[in-house]
Design a protein around this motif. Structure first.
Motif, short mmCIF file in Angstrom:
data_model
loop_
_atom_site.label_atom_id
_atom_site.label_comp_id
_atom_site.label_asym_id
_atom_site.label_seq_id
_atom_site.Cartn_x
_atom_site.Cartn_y
_atom_site.Cartn_z
N GLU A 258 5.69 0.72 -1.79
CA GLU A 258 4.92 1.31 -0.70
C GLU A 258 5.82 1.81 0.42
O GLU A 258 5.38 2.56 1.28
N THR A 259 7.10 1.40 0.41
CA THR A 259 7.96 1.69 1.55
C THR A 259 9.18 2.57 1.23
O THR A 259 9.77 3.14 2.14
N ARG B 197 3.23 4.57 -5.47
CA ARG B 197 2.96 3.71 -4.32
C ARG B 197 2.27 2.40 -4.70
O ARG B 197 2.33 1.43 -3.96
N ARG B 198 1.60 2.36 -5.87
CA ARG B 198 0.97 1.12 -6.30
C ARG B 198 1.01 1.02 -7.82
O ARG B 198 1.11 2.03 -8.52
#
Length: 197
Positions: free
Chosen positions: A89-90, A103-104
């Motif tokens: 996510e970062t 992202r996931r």
């Protein structure tokens, strides 16, 4: 259908890193290193969490590593030949070729990847592997058991769930490392394991 394989080094007491976050639990060994390279040659895609990806990316971004020996050159070539999917996510961007950022973790997308891949996939990083185990996506678990007890740290296998495993193969190395190859033999249960009353 391609297999999703969880491959990791783990201490005898079950940790992939110690309480300080170090994961270099044993000095490098040429025999184990060559075996690992051979194991990864059949892999078409590596699925990584951010931290493991950043640790492994040096096999493409630091040419000096490959130049150290024939063994390191072979590993670098093997690592670079595979596609990578990084779950974070970062992480702002990836630093290696043929690498996709997600992202996931989406179990349905990973199942589709397994269905369409021509080569096996590996999942790396304990947190990401736990998600894959809980989703019932892991087809094999390959552990390099290191002859060291670290007393605490990050567990190499999922906690708070049960998975029965069938031993498929084992190999012992001169330095005391044992490679164990397992297949989940029944459905993974993500409910807490309870002691008999």
């Amino acid at each position: 259908m391609a297999k999703l394989i969880y491959v990791t080094n783990v201490s005898l007491d079950g940790y992939i890193e110690d309480e300080r976050g170090a994961f270099d639990l044993l000095p490098p060994d040429d025999e184990v290193f060559a075996f690992t390279t051979d194991l990864l040659r059949s892999v078409g895609t590596f699925l990584y969490g951010r931290r493991l990806y950043e640790a492994m990316a040096v096999w493409e971004t630091d040419a000096a590593l490959a130049a150290q020996s024939d063994l390191t050159a072979a590993f670098a070539s093997t690592w670079q030949a595979a596609s990578k999917v990084v779950y974070s996510e970062t992480l702002p961007a990836t630093s290696t070729a043929d690498t996709r950022l997600e992202r996931r973790f989406d179990p349905a997308a990973v199942q589709e990847l397994k269905a369409t891949a021509s080569n096996d996939l590996t999942v790396g990083g304990a947190n990401l592997a736990t998600q894959a185990f809980k989703a019932g996506l892991v087809d094999e678990c390959q552990l390099f058991m290191l002859p060291v007890v670290v007393g605490g740290g990050k567990p190499g296998l999922p906690t708070g769930m049960r998975a029965d495993l069938e031993l498929l193969d084992e190999r012992r190395f001169r330095n005391g490392v044992v490679h164990l190859r397992y297949r989940p033999s029944r459905a993974v249960n993500d409910s807490p394991v309870r002691s008999p009353a």
